[in-house]
Design an enzyme around this catalytic site. Structure first.
Site, PDB file in Angstrom:
ATOM      1  N   ASP A   1      10.248  56.221 -34.624  1.00 56.58           N
ATOM      2  CA  ASP A   1      10.225  55.180 -35.658  1.00 56.58           C
ATOM      3  C   ASP A   1       8.858  55.247 -36.346  1.00 56.58           C
ATOM      4  O   ASP A   1       8.633  56.069 -37.229  1.00 56.58           O
ATOM      5  CB  ASP A   1      10.491  53.825 -34.981  1.00 56.58           C
ATOM      6  CG  ASP A   1      10.722  52.681 -35.942  1.00 56.58           C
ATOM      7  OD1 ASP A   1       9.922  52.539 -36.878  1.00 56.58           O
ATOM      8  OD2 ASP A   1      11.671  51.900 -35.773  1.00 56.58           O
TER       9      ASP A   1
ATOM     10  N   GLU B  51      13.471  62.211 -26.890  1.00 58.59           N
ATOM     11  CA  GLU B  51      13.351  60.823 -27.349  1.00 58.59           C
ATOM     12  C   GLU B  51      14.675  60.368 -27.958  1.00 58.59           C
ATOM     13  O   GLU B  51      15.414  61.173 -28.523  1.00 58.59           O
ATOM     14  CB  GLU B  51      12.268  60.717 -28.436  1.00 58.59           C
ATOM     15  CG  GLU B  51      10.914  60.230 -27.942  1.00 58.59           C
ATOM     16  CD  GLU B  51      10.920  58.769 -27.498  1.00 58.59           C
ATOM     17  OE1 GLU B  51      11.977  58.215 -27.182  1.00 58.59           O
ATOM     18  OE2 GLU B  51       9.832  58.186 -27.476  1.00 58.59           O
TER      19      GLU B  51
ATOM     20  N   LEU C 278       4.834  58.681 -29.602  1.00 59.04           N
ATOM     21  CA  LEU C 278       4.569  60.109 -29.383  1.00 59.04           C
ATOM     22  C   LEU C 278       3.146  60.480 -29.788  1.00 59.04           C
ATOM     23  O   LEU C 278       2.523  61.329 -29.152  1.00 59.04           O
ATOM     24  CB  LEU C 278       5.588  60.966 -30.132  1.00 59.04           C
ATOM     25  CG  LEU C 278       6.993  60.942 -29.519  1.00 59.04           C
ATOM     26  CD1 LEU C 278       7.915  61.881 -30.262  1.00 59.04           C
ATOM     27  CD2 LEU C 278       6.952  61.321 -28.034  1.00 59.04           C
TER      28      LEU C 278
HETATM   29  O1  LIG Z   1       8.015  55.728 -32.929  1.00 53.80           O
HETATM   30  P1  LIG Z   1       7.767  54.373 -32.327  1.00 53.80           P
HETATM   31  O2  LIG Z   1       7.608  53.299 -33.357  1.00 53.80           O
HETATM   32  O3  LIG Z   1       6.653  54.386 -31.330  1.00 53.80           O
HETATM   33  O4  LIG Z   1       9.109  53.953 -31.579  1.00 53.80           O
HETATM   34  C1  LIG Z   1       9.820  54.815 -30.724  1.00 53.80           C
HETATM   35  C2  LIG Z   1       9.856  54.315 -29.312  1.00 53.80           C
HETATM   36  O5  LIG Z   1      10.475  53.039 -29.263  1.00 53.80           O
HETATM   37  C3  LIG Z   1      11.512  53.054 -28.292  1.00 53.80           C
HETATM   38  O6  LIG Z   1      11.041  52.701 -27.029  1.00 53.80           O
HETATM   39  P2  LIG Z   1      10.773  51.191 -26.587  1.00 53.80           P
HETATM   40  O7  LIG Z   1       9.315  50.950 -26.610  1.00 53.80           O
HETATM   41  O8  LIG Z   1      11.660  50.288 -27.389  1.00 53.80           O
HETATM   42  O9  LIG Z   1      11.210  51.182 -25.058  1.00 53.80           O
HETATM   43  P3  LIG Z   1      12.646  51.458 -24.423  1.00 53.80           P
HETATM   44  O10 LIG Z   1      12.954  52.921 -24.676  1.00 53.80           O
HETATM   45  O11 LIG Z   1      12.467  51.168 -22.982  1.00 53.80           O
HETATM   46  O12 LIG Z   1      13.654  50.551 -25.077  1.00 53.80           O
HETATM   47  C4  LIG Z   1      11.976  54.497 -28.281  1.00 53.80           C
HETATM   48  O13 LIG Z   1      12.617  54.828 -27.071  1.00 53.80           O
HETATM   49  C5  LIG Z   1      10.721  55.270 -28.502  1.00 53.80           C
HETATM   50  O14 LIG Z   1      10.088  55.607 -27.296  1.00 53.80           O
HETATM   51  N1  LIG Z   2      16.601  49.626 -30.290  1.00 54.24           N
HETATM   52  C1  LIG Z   2      15.655  50.149 -31.065  1.00 54.24           C
HETATM   53  N2  LIG Z   2      14.478  50.491 -30.548  1.00 54.24           N
HETATM   54  C2  LIG Z   2      13.579  51.028 -31.395  1.00 54.24           C
HETATM   55  N3  LIG Z   2      12.327  51.471 -31.145  1.00 54.24           N
HETATM   56  C3  LIG Z   2      11.821  51.897 -32.314  1.00 54.24           C
HETATM   57  N4  LIG Z   2      12.706  51.743 -33.314  1.00 54.24           N
HETATM   58  C4  LIG Z   2      13.808  51.217 -32.762  1.00 54.24           C
HETATM   59  C5  LIG Z   2      15.075  50.830 -33.307  1.00 54.24           C
HETATM   60  O1  LIG Z   2      15.399  50.937 -34.493  1.00 54.24           O
HETATM   61  N5  LIG Z   2      15.954  50.299 -32.387  1.00 54.24           N
END
Ligand SMILES: O=P(O)(O)OC[C@H]1O[C@H](OP(=O)(O)OP(=O)(O)O)[C@H](O)[C@@H]1O
Ligand SMILES: Nc1nc2[nH]cnc2c(=O)[nH]1
Length: 184
Positions: A110, A106, A115
């Site tokens: 956040d 990952e 996950l």
């Molecule tokens: O712990 P969380 O709050 O669930 O956030 C984490 C997720 O957020 C982002 O993906 P996103 O949904 O932004 O998609 P991307 O990777 O295509 O930008 C990142 O790549 C993780 O997969």
């Molecule tokens: N770009 C971006 N994507 C996220 N997805 C969850 N947290 C974040 C962050 O801080 N930045």
């Protein structure tokens, strides 16, 4: 070290290219050491979570000194700088995970929701082991119980971009990681 503007927001430099590179090397060395005993058995299968993890996955994978395979899966729960609360699987895995040693890659953990929702789906396939490698972790934001086995950097609860991470589609190509400017 100059700030960048993406759409309507300004981001300040936070982790330099060199800092990221060194940490990625350390993580790869640790993983290679931990799985050195797999030699002669089935190789470790890395699963990168698209889109954000593509750059970290690529750099980490290059530094591994063990036999390793990689595959990617697409999940999405974010729109702009806020979670939509929905985790969607857009591209599935084609490998059989049964009995495999798996490491999820990952870019960021956040809230932990992505996950938290995805891991049970993987566990269902009964891998031999399942670990998580994440470049970034926001401990203050994480709302779910997760064991993160390999963490690059624990960071404050501020929106970050660069090195694969985007703000509404932009910023993924930046070599450094930037943080949303203080008063935004
Ligand atoms: O712990 P969380 O709050 O669930 O956030 C984490 C997720 O957020 C982002 O993906 P996103 O949904 O932004 O998609 P991307 O990777 O295509 O930008 C990142 O790549 C993780 O997969
Ligand atoms: N770009 C971006 N994507 C996220 N997805 C969850 N947290 C974040 C962050 O801080 N930045």
């Amino acid at each position: 070290m100059t700030p960048v503007t993406l759409h309507d927001k300004t981001f300040d430099s936070y982790l330099s290219e060199q800092t990221i590179k060194e940490r990625v090397r350390e993580l790869a060395a640790q993983i290679s050491k931990d799985y050195a005993g797999n030699k002669g058995k089935q190789s470790v299968l890395f699963i990168g979570i698209l889109n954000g993890a593509f750059m970290f996955a690529s750099d980490l994978f290059k530094e591994l000194s063990i036999d390793a395979e990689i595959s990617f899966i697409k999940l999405a729960s974010y729109s702009g700088t806020k979670s939509t609360g929905k985790v969607v699987t857009a591209i599935g895995l084609d490998q059989d995970l049964f009995g495999r040693d798996i490491i999820i890659i990952e870019d960021i953990v956040d809230t932990g929701k992505t996950l938290h929702e995805f891991l049970p789906k993987l566990q269902h396939s009964q891998p031999a082991s399942l670990r998580i490698a994440t470049l970034l972790h926001k401990p203050e934001a994480t709302q779910y119980e997760l064991t993160l086995d390999y963490v690059g950097f624990a960071i404050p609860n501020k929106f970050v971009v660069g090195y694969g991470l985007d703000y509404d589609g932009l910023g993924r190509n930046l070599r450094e990681i930037y943080q949303l400017s203080g008063n935004e």
